[in-house]
Design a protein around this motif. Structure first.
Motif, PDB file in Angstrom:
ATOM      1  N   ALA A   1      26.178  41.309  45.948  1.00  0.00           N
ATOM      2  CA  ALA A   1      26.370  40.132  45.111  1.00  0.00           C
ATOM      3  C   ALA A   1      25.000  39.546  44.822  1.00  0.00           C
ATOM      4  CB  ALA A   1      27.257  39.109  45.809  1.00  0.00           C
ATOM      5  N   GLN A   2      24.846  38.970  43.615  1.00  0.00           N
ATOM      6  CA  GLN A   2      23.553  38.418  43.221  1.00  0.00           C
ATOM      7  C   GLN A   2      23.530  36.898  43.163  1.00  0.00           C
ATOM      8  OE1 GLN A   2      22.829  41.434  39.821  1.00  0.00           O
ATOM      9  NE2 GLN A   2      20.796  40.860  40.599  1.00  0.00           N
ATOM     10  N   ASN A   3      24.621  36.249  43.572  1.00  0.00           N
ATOM     11  CA  ASN A   3      24.626  34.784  43.581  1.00  0.00           C
ATOM     12  C   ASN A   3      25.636  34.280  44.602  1.00  0.00           C
ATOM     13  OD1 ASN A   3      27.294  34.495  42.249  1.00  0.00           O
ATOM     14  ND2 ASN A   3      26.219  35.368  40.495  1.00  0.00           N
ATOM     15  N   ALA A   4      25.570  32.993  44.871  1.00  0.00           N
ATOM     16  CA  ALA A   4      26.437  32.389  45.885  1.00  0.00           C
ATOM     17  C   ALA A   4      27.909  32.517  45.525  1.00  0.00           C
ATOM     18  CB  ALA A   4      26.060  30.918  46.078  1.00  0.00           C
ATOM     19  N   ARG A   5      28.257  32.227  44.289  1.00  0.00           N
ATOM     20  CA  ARG A   5      29.665  32.248  43.881  1.00  0.00           C
ATOM     21  C   ARG A   5      30.294  33.621  44.090  1.00  0.00           C
ATOM     22  NH1 ARG A   5      29.280  32.011  38.624  1.00  0.00           N
ATOM     23  NH2 ARG A   5      29.913  34.140  38.407  1.00  0.00           N
ATOM     24  N   ASP A   6      29.629  34.664  43.594  1.00  0.00           N
ATOM     25  CA  ASP A   6      30.166  36.018  43.730  1.00  0.00           C
ATOM     26  C   ASP A   6      30.249  36.445  45.196  1.00  0.00           C
ATOM     27  OD1 ASP A   6      30.314  36.069  40.978  1.00  0.00           O
ATOM     28  OD2 ASP A   6      28.612  37.439  40.719  1.00  0.00           O
ATOM     29  N   SER A   7      29.233  36.087  45.973  1.00  0.00           N
ATOM     30  CA  SER A   7      29.234  36.484  47.381  1.00  0.00           C
ATOM     31  C   SER A   7      30.378  35.814  48.140  1.00  0.00           C
ATOM     32  CB  SER A   7      27.891  36.165  48.038  1.00  0.00           C
ATOM     33  OG  SER A   7      27.635  34.783  48.072  1.00  0.00           O
ATOM     34  N   ILE A   8      30.632  34.552  47.868  1.00  0.00           N
ATOM     35  CA  ILE A   8      31.712  33.840  48.552  1.00  0.00           C
ATOM     36  C   ILE A   8      33.072  34.398  48.140  1.00  0.00           C
ATOM     37  CG2 ILE A   8      32.859  31.588  48.738  1.00  0.00           C
ATOM     38  CD1 ILE A   8      29.940  30.390  48.659  1.00  0.00           C
ATOM     39  N   GLU A   9      33.235  34.725  46.867  1.00  0.00           N
ATOM     40  CA  GLU A   9      34.507  35.317  46.415  1.00  0.00           C
ATOM     41  C   GLU A   9      34.758  36.665  47.076  1.00  0.00           C
ATOM     42  OE1 GLU A   9      37.108  34.018  44.721  1.00  0.00           O
ATOM     43  OE2 GLU A   9      35.913  32.211  45.001  1.00  0.00           O
ATOM     44  N   LEU A  10      33.746  37.525  47.120  1.00  0.00           N
ATOM     45  CA  LEU A  10      33.890  38.813  47.798  1.00  0.00           C
ATOM     46  C   LEU A  10      34.240  38.614  49.266  1.00  0.00           C
ATOM     47  CD1 LEU A  10      30.953  41.038  46.444  1.00  0.00           C
ATOM     48  CD2 LEU A  10      33.388  41.612  46.408  1.00  0.00           C
ATOM     49  N   PHE A  11      33.551  37.680  49.906  1.00  0.00           N
ATOM     50  CA  PHE A  11      33.739  37.417  51.333  1.00  0.00           C
ATOM     51  C   PHE A  11      35.143  36.893  51.630  1.00  0.00           C
ATOM     52  CE2 PHE A  11      32.742  35.323  55.423  1.00  0.00           C
ATOM     53  CZ  PHE A  11      32.057  36.349  56.045  1.00  0.00           C
ATOM     54  N   LYS A  12      35.707  36.143  50.708  1.00  0.00           N
ATOM     55  CA  LYS A  12      37.071  35.625  50.881  1.00  0.00           C
ATOM     56  C   LYS A  12      38.122  36.725  50.744  1.00  0.00           C
ATOM     57  CE  LYS A  12      36.552  30.879  49.169  1.00  0.00           C
ATOM     58  NZ  LYS A  12      36.861  29.997  48.017  1.00  0.00           N
ATOM     59  N   THR A  13      37.860  37.712  49.896  1.00  0.00           N
ATOM     60  CA  THR A  13      38.899  38.685  49.571  1.00  0.00           C
ATOM     61  C   THR A  13      38.805  39.989  50.350  1.00  0.00           C
ATOM     62  OG1 THR A  13      37.611  39.502  47.697  1.00  0.00           O
ATOM     63  CG2 THR A  13      39.220  37.776  47.241  1.00  0.00           C
ATOM     64  N   LEU A  14      37.641  40.327  50.895  1.00  0.00           N
ATOM     65  CA  LEU A  14      37.465  41.592  51.614  1.00  0.00           C
ATOM     66  C   LEU A  14      36.970  41.327  53.031  1.00  0.00           C
ATOM     67  CD1 LEU A  14      35.692  43.605  48.788  1.00  0.00           C
ATOM     68  CD2 LEU A  14      38.073  43.836  49.517  1.00  0.00           C
ATOM     69  N   GLU A  15      37.196  42.289  53.908  1.00  0.00           N
ATOM     70  CA  GLU A  15      36.703  42.206  55.285  1.00  0.00           C
ATOM     71  C   GLU A  15      35.308  42.830  55.351  1.00  0.00           C
ATOM     72  OE1 GLU A  15      38.248  40.893  58.063  1.00  0.00           O
ATOM     73  OE2 GLU A  15      39.773  40.135  56.680  1.00  0.00           O
ATOM     74  N   PHE A  16      34.407  42.185  56.055  1.00  0.00           N
ATOM     75  CA  PHE A  16      33.054  42.700  56.234  1.00  0.00           C
ATOM     76  C   PHE A  16      32.700  42.701  57.709  1.00  0.00           C
ATOM     77  CE2 PHE A  16      33.041  41.226  51.868  1.00  0.00           C
ATOM     78  CZ  PHE A  16      32.409  42.272  51.221  1.00  0.00           C
ATOM     79  N   ASP A  17      31.875  43.686  58.097  1.00  0.00           N
ATOM     80  CA  ASP A  17      31.394  43.774  59.469  1.00  0.00           C
ATOM     81  C   ASP A  17      30.072  43.046  59.642  1.00  0.00           C
ATOM     82  OD1 ASP A  17      33.418  45.663  60.710  1.00  0.00           O
ATOM     83  OD2 ASP A  17      32.820  46.751  58.917  1.00  0.00           O
ATOM     84  N   GLY A  18      29.400  42.745  58.538  1.00  0.00           N
ATOM     85  CA  GLY A  18      28.140  42.030  58.589  1.00  0.00           C
ATOM     86  C   GLY A  18      27.664  41.677  57.190  1.00  0.00           C
ATOM     87  N   VAL A  19      26.721  40.728  57.151  1.00  0.00           N
ATOM     88  CA  VAL A  19      26.147  40.260  55.887  1.00  0.00           C
ATOM     89  C   VAL A  19      24.629  40.315  56.011  1.00  0.00           C
ATOM     90  CG1 VAL A  19      25.891  38.270  54.338  1.00  0.00           C
ATOM     91  CG2 VAL A  19      28.099  38.716  55.443  1.00  0.00           C
ATOM     92  N   VAL A  20      23.980  40.782  54.947  1.00  0.00           N
ATOM     93  CA  VAL A  20      22.523  40.755  54.838  1.00  0.00           C
ATOM     94  C   VAL A  20      22.210  39.863  53.646  1.00  0.00           C
ATOM     95  CG1 VAL A  20      20.424  42.102  54.469  1.00  0.00           C
ATOM     96  CG2 VAL A  20      22.314  43.065  55.816  1.00  0.00           C
ATOM     97  N   LEU A  21      21.476  38.795  53.910  1.00  0.00           N
ATOM     98  CA  LEU A  21      21.345  37.700  52.953  1.00  0.00           C
ATOM     99  C   LEU A  21      19.884  37.326  52.742  1.00  0.00           C
ATOM    100  CD1 LEU A  21      22.584  35.187  51.460  1.00  0.00           C
ATOM    101  CD2 LEU A  21      22.856  34.155  53.709  1.00  0.00           C
ATOM    102  N   ASP A  22      19.471  37.229  51.489  1.00  0.00           N
ATOM    103  CA  ASP A  22      18.125  36.765  51.159  1.00  0.00           C
ATOM    104  C   ASP A  22      18.083  35.242  51.308  1.00  0.00           C
ATOM    105  OD1 ASP A  22      15.459  36.920  50.220  1.00  0.00           O
ATOM    106  OD2 ASP A  22      16.119  36.462  48.188  1.00  0.00           O
TER     107      ASP A  22
END
Length: 134
Positions: A34-55
């Motif tokens: 994801a390239q912005n906060a909005r898209d990253s939060i939407e992805l995070f709400k809808t899919l399961e992740f084992d970790g996040v790498v964030l600038d």
């Protein structure tokens, strides 16, 4: 066969995002970006992740704010913050599980991601390395 561990990589700079995606995919991870906060939060709400790498530095926000929003959704998912800044404020560092300086290289980034995911799995008692199906 166990599922690949899934990472969410967030950065407004496309080149850095593509490089990190390639590094993690070569190491066996499934990577969404994801390239912005909005898209990253939407992805995070809808899919399961084992970790996040964030600038850290992003237009209109920063990695600390995005990390806080993600932790409000799923506090158990570990977050690695990438930054060119050495002395980030404590309130930012409290939102993340690990930090790597941008110039450190892919080996250190991989080591930190593997360590934070291993720590999460051992503290949750998850020995299979699998995540939910969403």
């Amino acid at each position: 066969m166990p599922k690949k561990l899934r990472l969410l990589c967030i950065d407004d700079e496309e080149v850095g995002l593509r490089v990190r995606k390639a590094v993690f995919e070569r190491a066996g991870y499934e990577v969404l970006t994801a390239q912005n906060a909005r898209d990253s939060i939407e992805l995070f709400k809808t899919l399961e992740f084992d970790g996040v790498v964030l600038d850290f530095l992003m237009p209109g926000t920063n990695g600390g704010d995005i990390a806080a929003a993600l932790k409000n959704i799923r506090p158990e998912v570990p977050i690695l913050l990438l930054s060119a800044y050495v002395n980030l404020p404590d309130h930012v560092l409290r939102q993340v599980d690990a930090q790597v300086l941008k110039g450190a290289g892919p080996e250190e980034m991989l080591r930190e991601v593997e360590a934070m995911i291993t720590n999460r799995r051992s503290s949750n008692g998850d020995r299979n390395g699998s995540h939910g199906t969403g």
